[in-house]
Design a protein around this motif. Structure first.
Motif, PDB file in Angstrom:
ATOM      1  N   THR A  43       0.868  -1.174   0.000  1.00  9.93           N
ATOM      2  CA  THR A  43       0.000   0.000   0.000  1.00  9.93           C
ATOM      3  C   THR A  43       0.906   1.226   0.000  1.00  9.93           C
ATOM      4  O   THR A  43       1.044   1.930   1.004  1.00  9.93           O
ATOM      5  CB  THR A  43      -0.934  -0.032   1.224  1.00  9.93           C
ATOM      6  N   ARG A  44       1.558   1.412  -1.144  1.00  2.70           N
ATOM      7  CA  ARG A  44       2.532   2.486  -1.330  1.00  2.70           C
ATOM      8  C   ARG A  44       2.412   3.011  -2.749  1.00  2.70           C
ATOM      9  O   ARG A  44       1.582   2.549  -3.537  1.00  2.70           O
ATOM     10  CB  ARG A  44       3.961   1.966  -1.109  1.00  2.70           C
ATOM     11  N   THR A  69      -1.661  -1.521  10.819  1.00  2.87           N
ATOM     12  CA  THR A  69      -1.082  -0.171  10.920  1.00  2.87           C
ATOM     13  C   THR A  69       0.316  -0.081  10.319  1.00  2.87           C
ATOM     14  O   THR A  69       0.912   1.000  10.322  1.00  2.87           O
ATOM     15  CB  THR A  69      -0.993   0.270  12.393  1.00  2.87           C
ATOM     16  N   ILE A  70       0.889  -1.176   9.808  1.00  2.91           N
ATOM     17  CA  ILE A  70       2.258  -1.155   9.272  1.00  2.91           C
ATOM     18  C   ILE A  70       2.309  -0.260   8.035  1.00  2.91           C
ATOM     19  O   ILE A  70       1.636  -0.532   7.036  1.00  2.91           O
ATOM     20  CB  ILE A  70       2.723  -2.571   8.915  1.00  2.91           C
ATOM     21  N   PRO A  71       3.088   0.809   8.053  1.00  4.80           N
ATOM     22  CA  PRO A  71       3.133   1.716   6.896  1.00  4.80           C
ATOM     23  C   PRO A  71       3.595   0.987   5.633  1.00  4.80           C
ATOM     24  O   PRO A  71       4.632   0.318   5.627  1.00  4.80           O
ATOM     25  CB  PRO A  71       4.140   2.785   7.321  1.00  4.80           C
ATOM     26  N   GLY A  72       2.796   1.086   4.579  1.00  5.11           N
ATOM     27  CA  GLY A  72       3.199   0.555   3.289  1.00  5.11           C
ATOM     28  C   GLY A  72       2.913  -0.908   3.051  1.00  5.11           C
ATOM     29  O   GLY A  72       3.040  -1.381   1.919  1.00  5.11           O
ATOM     30  N   ALA A  73       2.548  -1.685   4.074  1.00  7.08           N
ATOM     31  CA  ALA A  73       2.268  -3.103   3.876  1.00  7.08           C
ATOM     32  C   ALA A  73       0.921  -3.275   3.179  1.00  7.08           C
ATOM     33  O   ALA A  73       0.019  -2.441   3.304  1.00  7.08           O
ATOM     34  CB  ALA A  73       2.286  -3.842   5.208  1.00  7.08           C
ATOM     35  N   ARG A 119     -11.314 -10.849   6.795  1.00  9.61           N
ATOM     36  CA  ARG A 119     -10.157 -11.055   5.915  1.00  9.61           C
ATOM     37  C   ARG A 119      -8.881 -10.801   6.697  1.00  9.61           C
ATOM     38  O   ARG A 119      -8.846 -10.020   7.648  1.00  9.61           O
ATOM     39  CB  ARG A 119     -10.183 -10.093   4.722  1.00  9.61           C
ATOM     40  N   MET A 120      -7.805 -11.435   6.254  1.00 11.82           N
ATOM     41  CA  MET A 120      -6.504 -11.130   6.830  1.00 11.82           C
ATOM     42  C   MET A 120      -6.121  -9.683   6.566  1.00 11.82           C
ATOM     43  O   MET A 120      -6.441  -9.125   5.507  1.00 11.82           O
ATOM     44  CB  MET A 120      -5.440 -12.044   6.208  1.00 11.82           C
ATOM     45  N   THR A 121      -5.409  -9.092   7.522  1.00 11.77           N
ATOM     46  CA  THR A 121      -4.793  -7.784   7.314  1.00 11.77           C
ATOM     47  C   THR A 121      -3.307  -8.059   7.092  1.00 11.77           C
ATOM     48  O   THR A 121      -2.945  -8.740   6.145  1.00 11.77           O
ATOM     49  CB  THR A 121      -5.057  -6.868   8.518  1.00 11.77           C
ATOM     50  N   ASN A 122      -2.425  -7.512   7.929  1.00  8.80           N
ATOM     51  CA  ASN A 122      -1.012  -7.911   7.935  1.00  8.80           C
ATOM     52  C   ASN A 122      -0.832  -8.912   9.076  1.00  8.80           C
ATOM     53  O   ASN A 122      -0.821  -8.536  10.240  1.00  8.80           O
ATOM     54  CB  ASN A 122      -0.101  -6.703   8.146  1.00  8.80           C
ATOM     55  N   VAL A 123      -0.734 -10.172   8.720  1.00  6.36           N
ATOM     56  CA  VAL A 123      -0.546 -11.244   9.694  1.00  6.36           C
ATOM     57  C   VAL A 123       0.883 -11.749   9.527  1.00  6.36           C
ATOM     58  O   VAL A 123       1.208 -12.336   8.490  1.00  6.36           O
ATOM     59  CB  VAL A 123      -1.554 -12.385   9.484  1.00  6.36           C
ATOM     60  N   GLY A 124       1.726 -11.489  10.508  1.00 10.24           N
ATOM     61  CA  GLY A 124       3.121 -11.857  10.308  1.00 10.24           C
ATOM     62  C   GLY A 124       3.910 -11.981  11.586  1.00 10.24           C
ATOM     63  O   GLY A 124       3.441 -11.656  12.685  1.00 10.24           O
ATOM     64  N   VAL A 132      10.746  -8.879   6.143  1.00  8.46           N
ATOM     65  CA  VAL A 132      10.205  -8.259   4.925  1.00  8.46           C
ATOM     66  C   VAL A 132       8.687  -8.379   4.992  1.00  8.46           C
ATOM     67  O   VAL A 132       8.160  -9.462   5.274  1.00  8.46           O
ATOM     68  CB  VAL A 132      10.729  -8.943   3.654  1.00  8.46           C
ATOM     69  N   ALA A 133       7.991  -7.291   4.739  1.00  5.19           N
ATOM     70  CA  ALA A 133       6.522  -7.318   4.733  1.00  5.19           C
ATOM     71  C   ALA A 133       6.049  -7.691   3.326  1.00  5.19           C
ATOM     72  O   ALA A 133       5.795  -6.823   2.481  1.00  5.19           O
ATOM     73  CB  ALA A 133       5.952  -5.976   5.159  1.00  5.19           C
TER      74      ALA A 133
END
Length: 478
Positions: free
Chosen positions: A200-201, A297-301, A358-363, A442-443
């Motif tokens: 998302t960049r 909330t991870i910027p750009g992921a 749905r998944m968001t950033n799951v890591g 790495v995202a």
């Protein structure tokens, strides 16, 4: 430009028709896709769509209705239709009940973007992919392919509880691959991932990928794989690169912790989950190195946003903490049904689709090691990276994955290249065997996650780093 008025009209019409709760989303989306093959443009497409979707909840049933016309009259008609569908659904056993509380919010949010990807001329995008695929062919590839994709999405959300939120998401990404043809087989190498890298960049993300510079190495490795020895069939120590581990997280953790699957709401198409709510907070999912977060909330992921499609603000929370399962991906209705007090993971892939979990950033959170340290500490094992194939049962428990490339690890050093590396396992047993984890996160972005009936394509993110697993079966055939 604003479409709050149309969304508000739909919500009010649903309330007037008997709904006890209603929300409406107006979505405008523009997309671009460019692909190239062997130094030539193969396909170019662009699309625009706009419409309104409204949900209504009556005594215990949801209704959803969507229209492609952004007028007050169409919005009001959609609201009435959604309420009527909700009244019909209320008579179905197991229909929706309560919603976890949500504070009324007025807000505006936009994803970070340095270079507007839609503002980059198509000629620049095409030239990049032509140059990358030509470089791979010049370096020996029998087939070279490249792709770049762009999504620009604007949303206006209104609810009967007082939400009024607009968002602007700009997403893009790209990738290149090289294939070499041998006697009865094809070997493929991809950069930076089998599907590319997305976030998302803005277009700055694509510039950072250096596709042209990496394309020749992909061709050389694909050709070398044709004569490399097969991955041995044995039980050994497995080191996974971050790209493959991202898919492992997606398939064996991300889908498993979706609450609608756990409750059985998603069983018809995409399967359920091996997890049971009664074990939330106590079940041992993995080793103490396993810390999985749900973090939009991870910027750009690629799984980032300001608010989900129920108006819940983006908040980071734990899914697994020191190996113990502690959190799920939830919506307001599924959370209430499960007795939880949080939501925030509901999205739809367009205005004409019902929002779902749905998944968001799951890591993974980073570990204490580096990849070099992991390899140096491994006497005998196999390193694998970049996904080639995947298979996992509908409970997200038993899996088998294949990777594009593997290497022997002998006496703490990376050795011979290995062809057709595969591994298999059972989710919790596999994650419990993780004994080393890198800090080199790495995202990774996954732009093609399928779920739902009718099917929806979700954008998800998976922060991952290289990790080591002990006692893993590798070299599985068939």
């Amino acid at each position: 430009m604003s479409h709050f008025d149309e969304a508000s009209a739909a919500v009010q019409a649903a309330l007037d028709a008997g709904a006890r709760y209603a929300d409406a989303r107006v979505m405008l989306r523009r997309t671009e896709s460019v692909s190239a093959r062997d130094g030539d443009i193969e396909e170019l497409s662009s699309d625009e769509s706009a419409g309104l979707g409204v949900r209504a909840l009556t005594s215990s049933g949801w209704g959803f209705y969507a229209v492609p016309e952004l007028s007050a009259a169409a919005a009001r008609a959609a609201g009435r239709q959604a309420a009527q569908l909700a009244q019909a659904a209320a008579s179905v056993p197991g229909a929706a009940g309560e919603l976890v509380p949500a504070a009324a919010t007025t807000a505006s949010w936009a994803s970070p973007c340095e270079v507007d990807p839609l503002g980059v001329p198509l000629s620049v995008k095409g030239d990049l992919l032509v140059a990358a695929t030509a470089a791979a062919r010049d370096a020996g590839a029998d087939l070279a392919e490249g792709i770049c994709q762009v999504w620009d999405t604007r949303k206006w959300f209104v609810s009967s509880e007082g939400h009024r939120i607009d968002q602007h998401l700009r997403e893009c990404g790209a990738g290149v691959s090289a294939s070499a043809f041998g006697d009865g087989e094809i070997q493929r190498r991809s950069w930076p991932s089998y599907r590319g890298q997305y976030g998302t960049r803005g277009w700055e993300l694509v510039d950072e990928l250096s596709l042209v510079e990496h394309a020749p190495r992909m061709a050389e490795e694909a050709r070398a794989l044709l004569s490399a020895p097969l991955c041995p069939s044995e039980e050994t120590t497995l080191v996974l690169g971050s790209e493959q581990l991202a898919l492992q997280i997606h398939e064996s953790v991300g889908h498993a912790i979706e609450l609608d699957r756990i409750l059985g709401w998603e069983a018809a198409f995409a399967g359920t989950s091996w997890l049971e709510l009664e074990h939330l907070g106590t079940l041992r999912y993995g080793s103490e190195l396993m810390n999985i977060t749900i973090d939009p909330t991870i910027p750009g992921a690629l799984g980032s946003f300001g608010y989900d499609d129920e108006g819940t603000p983006a908040v980071a929370r734990d899914a697994v903490r020191e190996g113990r399962w502690v959190g799920v991906l939830a919506g307001r209705d599924s959370a209430a049904a499960a007795g939880l007090d949080y939501a925030g993971s509901v999205r739809a892939d367009g205005w004409a689709r019902l929002p779902m979990v749905r998944m968001t950033n799951v890591g993974l959170e980073p570990g204490p090691h580096t990849l070099d340290e992991i390899i140096a500490a491994t006497d005998d094992g196999v390193f694998m990276d970049v996904n080639r194939s995947w298979s996992i049962d509908d409970r997200r428990l038993n899996f088998q994955f294949g990777c594009e490339i593997g290497y022997e690890i002998k006496n703490g050093k990376r050795g011979r290249m290995l062809r057709n590396p595969t591994y298999t396992g059972i989710g919790p047993r596999f994650w419990q065997s993780m004994d080393m984890l890198s800090s080199e996160i790495v995202a990774w972005g996954t732009p093609n996650c399928g779920k739902g009936q009718p099917g929806q394509i979700g954008h998800t993110g998976h922060p991952a780093a290289p990790a080591r697993f002990t006692g893993v079966r590798v070299g599985v055939r068939g």
